[in-house]
Design a protein around this motif. Structure first.
Motif, mmCIF file in Angstrom:
data_model
loop_
_atom_site.group_PDB
_atom_site.id
_atom_site.type_symbol
_atom_site.label_atom_id
_atom_site.label_comp_id
_atom_site.label_asym_id
_atom_site.label_seq_id
_atom_site.Cartn_x
_atom_site.Cartn_y
_atom_site.Cartn_z
ATOM 1 N N LEU A 189 0.851 -1.182 0.000
ATOM 2 C CA LEU A 189 0.000 0.000 0.000
ATOM 3 C C LEU A 189 0.888 1.233 0.000
ATOM 4 O O LEU A 189 1.710 1.409 0.893
ATOM 5 C CB LEU A 189 -0.915 0.008 1.236
ATOM 6 N N GLY A 190 0.746 2.084 -1.013
ATOM 7 C CA GLY A 190 1.547 3.299 -1.070
ATOM 8 C C GLY A 190 1.654 3.826 -2.477
ATOM 9 O O GLY A 190 1.281 3.147 -3.447
ATOM 10 N N GLY A 191 2.163 5.052 -2.584
ATOM 11 C CA GLY A 191 2.305 5.682 -3.883
ATOM 12 C C GLY A 191 3.730 5.662 -4.371
ATOM 13 O O GLY A 191 4.483 4.724 -4.131
ATOM 14 N N ALA A 192 4.113 6.763 -5.032
ATOM 15 C CA ALA A 192 5.451 6.826 -5.618
ATOM 16 C C ALA A 192 6.533 7.047 -4.568
ATOM 17 O O ALA A 192 7.697 6.785 -4.822
ATOM 18 C CB ALA A 192 5.508 7.945 -6.656
ATOM 19 N N GLY A 193 6.154 7.525 -3.378
ATOM 20 C CA GLY A 193 7.133 7.749 -2.325
ATOM 21 C C GLY A 193 7.268 6.522 -1.436
ATOM 22 O O GLY A 193 7.700 5.462 -1.863
ATOM 23 N N LEU A 194 6.862 6.661 -0.175
ATOM 24 C CA LEU A 194 6.934 5.550 0.766
ATOM 25 C C LEU A 194 5.786 4.573 0.538
ATOM 26 O O LEU A 194 4.695 4.950 0.125
ATOM 27 C CB LEU A 194 6.893 6.071 2.202
ATOM 28 N N HIS A 195 6.044 3.304 0.833
ATOM 29 C CA HIS A 195 4.988 2.307 0.789
ATOM 30 C C HIS A 195 5.125 1.373 1.988
ATOM 31 O O HIS A 195 6.206 1.229 2.580
ATOM 32 C CB HIS A 195 5.019 1.510 -0.521
ATOM 33 N N PHE A 196 4.024 0.737 2.360
ATOM 34 C CA PHE A 196 3.971 -0.227 3.451
ATOM 35 C C PHE A 196 3.682 -1.592 2.853
ATOM 36 O O PHE A 196 2.741 -1.757 2.078
ATOM 37 C CB PHE A 196 2.881 0.161 4.443
ATOM 38 N N GLN A 197 4.515 -2.580 3.196
ATOM 39 C CA GLN A 197 4.382 -3.911 2.597
ATOM 40 C C GLN A 197 4.378 -4.993 3.679
ATOM 41 O O GLN A 197 5.435 -5.428 4.140
ATOM 42 C CB GLN A 197 5.509 -4.173 1.599
ATOM 43 N N PRO A 198 3.211 -5.448 4.095
ATOM 44 C CA PRO A 198 3.143 -6.606 4.989
ATOM 45 C C PRO A 198 3.203 -7.900 4.195
ATOM 46 O O PRO A 198 2.728 -7.958 3.054
ATOM 47 C CB PRO A 198 1.777 -6.426 5.670
ATOM 48 N N GLU A 199 3.775 -8.919 4.790
ATOM 49 C CA GLU A 199 3.879 -10.229 4.147
ATOM 50 C C GLU A 199 3.523 -11.310 5.161
ATOM 51 O O GLU A 199 3.632 -11.102 6.374
ATOM 52 C CB GLU A 199 5.293 -10.464 3.615
ATOM 53 N N LEU A 200 3.125 -12.454 4.676
ATOM 54 C CA LEU A 200 2.823 -13.593 5.536
ATOM 55 C C LEU A 200 3.212 -14.857 4.788
ATOM 56 O O LEU A 200 2.703 -15.121 3.698
ATOM 57 C CB LEU A 200 1.336 -13.619 5.894
ATOM 58 N N TYR A 201 4.133 -15.625 5.371
ATOM 59 C CA TYR A 201 4.555 -16.839 4.685
ATOM 60 C C TYR A 201 5.054 -17.902 5.661
ATOM 61 O O TYR A 201 5.427 -17.621 6.794
ATOM 62 C CB TYR A 201 5.630 -16.553 3.637
ATOM 63 N N ILE A 202 5.007 -19.123 5.180
ATOM 64 C CA ILE A 202 5.544 -20.282 5.903
ATOM 65 C C ILE A 202 7.031 -20.386 5.579
ATOM 66 O O ILE A 202 7.426 -20.321 4.415
ATOM 67 C CB ILE A 202 4.823 -21.573 5.490
ATOM 68 N N THR A 203 7.852 -20.544 6.609
ATOM 69 C CA THR A 203 9.300 -20.609 6.414
ATOM 70 C C THR A 203 9.868 -21.867 7.055
ATOM 71 O O THR A 203 9.610 -22.148 8.225
ATOM 72 C CB THR A 203 9.991 -19.379 7.026
ATOM 73 N N GLY A 204 10.621 -22.618 6.284
ATOM 74 C CA GLY A 204 11.376 -23.742 6.815
ATOM 75 C C GLY A 204 12.800 -23.308 7.066
ATOM 76 O O GLY A 204 13.524 -22.983 6.120
ATOM 77 N N LYS A 205 13.218 -23.260 8.326
ATOM 78 C CA LYS A 205 14.553 -22.792 8.692
ATOM 79 C C LYS A 205 15.397 -23.971 9.166
ATOM 80 O O LYS A 205 14.988 -24.725 10.048
ATOM 81 C CB LYS A 205 14.451 -21.730 9.798
ATOM 82 N N ASN A 206 16.566 -24.080 8.585
ATOM 83 C CA ASN A 206 17.468 -25.191 8.894
ATOM 84 C C ASN A 206 18.870 -24.657 9.143
ATOM 85 O O ASN A 206 19.272 -23.645 8.571
ATOM 86 C CB ASN A 206 17.501 -26.197 7.740
ATOM 87 N N ALA A 207 19.609 -25.327 9.998
ATOM 88 C CA ALA A 207 20.996 -24.952 10.266
ATOM 89 C C ALA A 207 21.768 -26.177 10.740
ATOM 90 O O ALA A 207 21.191 -27.134 11.258
ATOM 91 C CB ALA A 207 21.065 -23.842 11.312
ATOM 92 N N LYS A 208 23.081 -26.137 10.549
ATOM 93 C CA LYS A 208 23.975 -27.172 11.067
ATOM 94 C C LYS A 208 24.722 -26.615 12.263
ATOM 95 O O LYS A 208 25.156 -25.464 12.253
ATOM 96 C CB LYS A 208 24.967 -27.612 9.996
ATOM 97 N N ALA A 209 24.869 -27.431 13.289
ATOM 98 C CA ALA A 209 25.552 -26.972 14.495
ATOM 99 C C ALA A 209 26.503 -28.047 15.003
ATOM 100 O O ALA A 209 26.222 -29.243 14.915
ATOM 101 C CB ALA A 209 24.540 -26.612 15.584
ATOM 102 N N LYS A 210 27.640 -27.581 15.537
ATOM 103 C CA LYS A 210 28.608 -28.471 16.182
ATOM 104 C C LYS A 210 28.666 -28.112 17.656
ATOM 105 O O LYS A 210 28.894 -26.958 18.018
ATOM 106 C CB LYS A 210 29.984 -28.319 15.544
ATOM 107 N N LEU A 211 28.449 -29.123 18.515
ATOM 108 C CA LEU A 211 28.453 -28.916 19.959
ATOM 109 C C LEU A 211 29.865 -29.170 20.488
ATOM 110 O O LEU A 211 30.348 -30.297 20.478
ATOM 111 C CB LEU A 211 27.452 -29.863 20.629
#
Length: 215
Positions: A77-99
């Motif tokens: 929502l917005g014109g040529a200047g500032l705009h506001f952009q909400p988003e909603l999504y499913i995210t699969g987050k993965n990482a490798k860790a060494k203990l």
């Protein structure tokens, strides 16, 4: 006398045409400027990849990035200047860790969250092609996680459990080409995943997303 009257009439008509053309030019300029300033609404779909890692304050864990995914919807929502952009999504987050306390035993961190970015941005360009700069907070709600892995890490820091929500700050650049959208962002975790632990555990990630404007 007729010629004089006829001459005055022609001159008057020419002046009226000049006034009319000037009015049309002024009206067109105002209309174009108003169109740029009026807010517009857009709605679309989005998908992409992320590369996330787990950051801690201590040296008990070393983490490296691993690929994940995201998919959802966005609005603007917005014109040529500032705009506001909400988003909603499913995210699969993965990482490798060494203990380090377990002789660098490697574990995989996998969990799924519902992410809600609330972005402010500006659009640089005219017509169907333009660049964007956006920044804003992200609220994440964990909806699924590998509890055995999280409990194993929890034993090292005695966190007393993990939170089901987190807050992050994201920012990046993007480009609009006709109805297509592309984004590159970095997300920095602000809140720790552990509830009561002495060691902070935050998720940081890079995201590469592509979208399509439906409306």
């Amino acid at each position: 006398m007729l010629k004089q009257h006829y001459g005055v009439t022609i001159k008057t008509i020419i002046n009226m045409k000049k006034v009319f053309l000037s009015f049309c030019l002024l009206f067109s300029t105002v209309l174009m400027a108003s169109a740029q300033l009026l807010p517009t609404f857009q709605l679309g779909i989005k998908g992409g990849l992320n590369f996330s890692s787990l950051k801690t304050d201590g040296e008990w864990l070393n983490s490296s990035a691993k690929a994940g995914y995201q998919a959802g919807i966005w609005a603007r929502l917005g014109g040529a200047g500032l705009h506001f952009q909400p988003e909603l999504y499913i995210t699969g987050k993965n990482a490798k860790a060494k203990l380090t306390h377990e002789n660098n035993a490697q574990v995989d961190l996998n969990f799924t969250s519902l992410d809600l970015p609330l972005l402010l941005g500006t659009r640089i360009g005219l017509g169907p092609i333009a660049a964007r700069v956006q920044v804003g907070p992200v609220v994440s709600f964990v909806i699924d996680k590998d509890n055995s892995i999280f409990d194993r890490i929890g034993d090292a820091t005695k966190p007393g459990g993990y939170r089901n929500q987190a807050i992050a700050l994201t920012g990046g650049v993007g480009v609009d080409i006709m109805k297509f959208r592309a984004d590159l962002r970095y997300e920095h975790g602000l809140s720790s995943l552990s509830k009561d632990g002495t060691e902070s555990q935050k998720i940081n990630l890079w995201t590469i997303g592509v979208g399509y404007r439906l409306w």
